[in-house]
Design an enzyme around this catalytic site. Structure first.
Site, PDB file in Angstrom:
ATOM      1  N   ALA A 145       0.814  -1.215   0.000  1.00 45.76           N
ATOM      2  CA  ALA A 145       0.000   0.000   0.000  1.00 45.76           C
ATOM      3  C   ALA A 145       0.848   1.266   0.000  1.00 45.76           C
ATOM      4  O   ALA A 145       0.353   2.359   0.280  1.00 45.76           O
ATOM      5  CB  ALA A 145      -0.931  -0.001   1.211  1.00 45.76           C
ATOM      6  N   GLY A 253      -5.646 -12.087  12.094  1.00 48.64           N
ATOM      7  CA  GLY A 253      -6.484 -13.101  11.478  1.00 48.64           C
ATOM      8  C   GLY A 253      -6.666 -12.905   9.990  1.00 48.64           C
ATOM      9  O   GLY A 253      -7.356 -13.697   9.341  1.00 48.64           O
ATOM     10  N   HIS A 255      -3.765 -11.185   7.897  1.00 39.56           N
ATOM     11  CA  HIS A 255      -2.466 -11.117   7.237  1.00 39.56           C
ATOM     12  C   HIS A 255      -1.690 -12.433   7.214  1.00 39.56           C
ATOM     13  O   HIS A 255      -0.880 -12.643   6.308  1.00 39.56           O
ATOM     14  CB  HIS A 255      -1.597 -10.034   7.897  1.00 39.56           C
ATOM     15  CG  HIS A 255      -1.952  -8.649   7.482  1.00 39.56           C
ATOM     16  ND1 HIS A 255      -3.057  -7.988   7.976  1.00 39.56           N
ATOM     17  CD2 HIS A 255      -1.356  -7.784   6.612  1.00 39.56           C
ATOM     18  CE1 HIS A 255      -3.120  -6.779   7.434  1.00 39.56           C
ATOM     19  NE2 HIS A 255      -2.107  -6.630   6.610  1.00 39.56           N
ATOM     20  N   ASP A 278      -0.122  -2.805  12.852  1.00 39.06           N
ATOM     21  CA  ASP A 278      -0.091  -2.196  11.520  1.00 39.06           C
ATOM     22  C   ASP A 278      -1.419  -1.502  11.213  1.00 39.06           C
ATOM     23  O   ASP A 278      -1.851  -1.426  10.064  1.00 39.06           O
ATOM     24  CB  ASP A 278       0.242  -3.231  10.439  1.00 39.06           C
ATOM     25  CG  ASP A 278       0.732  -2.585   9.137  1.00 39.06           C
ATOM     26  OD1 ASP A 278       1.174  -1.420   9.182  1.00 39.06           O
ATOM     27  OD2 ASP A 278       0.650  -3.240   8.082  1.00 39.06           O
TER      28      ASP A 278
END
Length: 390
Positions: A145, A253, A255, A278
């Site tokens: 991103a 849950g 990544h 993150d």
């Protein structure tokens, strides 16, 4: 203050039934605060809760509609307020890949906020511990991103500009070691900052060379790097073969598959893993469209994806929820999960002497969780922010 009837998390990563004493904003030995104070002791009944240190998030971008890269002290204040409310009492927010001049302004704002917070402590807000620079010295191939228009080759002079603007508060700088000049950069700055491998397309040999030259950290392991396979172990294999390296894991849950999280603990051991969130600005907010590093992101539940290509764009989960997910859905023991969100990040940051465990003399930052790991109380610097019964 005395907090009775709790399961206290110890430095040996075990829980022991007992009580916690606090005096002058620091943990104290049992009875010490009553011996040194003529005032009546305040008592909090922990109702059998787990008592753990305040969490420390060394890599996240924002929450509650705000991002560290907004570049305002007001944004940092709101971020710090939310984080403290969920039990994260120490924050080391991350930057994105932005123009150099803009990053300098963001870092200067962070430094100014940190000095202001030290001069006027606010127990309702998490402590600002520094900055994790995720870019701009990364790879176009694994940008995730990050905005490719602002990616640059490693540059020692530019790093020193960053650190000057930040007044020395940059704790981590990410690099893609396969890029031109990256290994020389690692050698040049390794004694000034933790060098991370981040958003990289490096093979095993390139990654191992960086670690052998002084890099010591891995940004969100498995994400934004080559896959870990039996013939091409890549960055993950280099981390496994470099005992001095600590690795970040996003246990939201989304990544990383639970089986891979368990495998990582078997491969690296619990002392080398740091849980991070993150999280981006949508954390704590309703589903919808948000931005990250100037790019549009759609958020649904705890999934955050770029509008442009569907790539994962950080998380929408705070660190405390990541700990719960690791324990409840990934079968990581609570004792281990707590260490990865408290002791390990404190040690990596070099602040374990003052925070990261419930030890006499350290900052009295702690969280009470019930048997289902629901938040019952947050206590920061000895001040109760959220409380259970007395």
């Amino acid at each position: 203050m005395r907090i009775k009837n709790v399961k206290v998390y110890r430095e040996d990563k075990s829980f022991e039934e007992g009580e916690i004493c606090i005096r002058d904003g620091l943990f104290a030995a049992p009875g010490e605060e009553t011996e040194n104070s003529g005032e009546q002791e305040e008592t909090l009944d922990g109702e059998g809760c787990y008592a753990i240190p305040g969490l420390i998030d060394i890599h996240f971008h924002g929450c509650m509609g705000h991002d560290f890269c907004d570049g305002t002290e007001e944004a940092i204040e709101e971020i710090a307020k939310y984080e403290a409310s969920v039990g994260v009492t120490g924050i080391n927010p991350a930057t994105m890949t932005l123009p150099v001049e803009e990053l300098e302004e963001i870092l200067a704002t962070g430094a100014a906020y940190g000095k202001k917070q030290q001069a006027q402590p606010d127990p309702a807000r998490a402590d600002f511990l520094g900055v994790n620079m995720e870019g701009p010295f990364i790879s176009e191939e694994k940008k995730g991103a990050q905005d490719a228009r602002n990616i640059r080759l490693c540059d020692v002079e530019i790093f020193h500009r960053f650190q000057k603007a930040a007044e020395g508060t940059v704790n981590y700088i990410g690099v893609a070691p396969e890029k031109e000049g990256a290994l020389e950069f690692v050698e040049a700055v390794k004694d000034e900052v933790h060098v991370s491998l981040a958003h990289t397309n490096a093979d095993y040999d390139s990654a191992k060379a960086a670690y052998d030259r002084g890099a010591c950290h891995a940004v969100h392991l498995y994400n934004a790097m080559p896959a870990f396979t039996h013939r091409a172990p890549g960055v993950v294999g280099a981390v496994a073969d470099s005992p001095h390296v600590m690795a970040e894991l996003i246990c939201d849950g989304v990544h990383i598959h639970p089986a891979m999280v368990r495998a990582t603990f078997k491969m690296l051991g619990e002392d080398r893993i740091i849980f991070i969130s993150d999280s981006m600005r949508a954390t704590g907010m309703p589903d919808g469209r948000y931005t990250l590093g100037g790019l549009d992101v759609d958020v649904k539940g705890n999934h955050a994806t770029l509008v442009s290509d569907g790539a994962l764009a950080g998380s929408a989960t705070n660190l405390m929820d990541c700990v719960r997910t690791a324990v409840k859905k990934m079968d990581i023991p609570l004792e281990t999960a707590v260490a990865c969100a408290t002791m390990n990040p404190a040690k990596s940051l070099g602040v374990y002497e003052t925070r990261g465990s419930i030890t006499p003399g350290k900052k009295a930052d702690l969280v009470l969780l019930d048997k289902d790991l629901r938040l019952k109380a947050v206590i920061k610097d000895g001040n109760v922010l959220t409380e259970t019964g007395r």
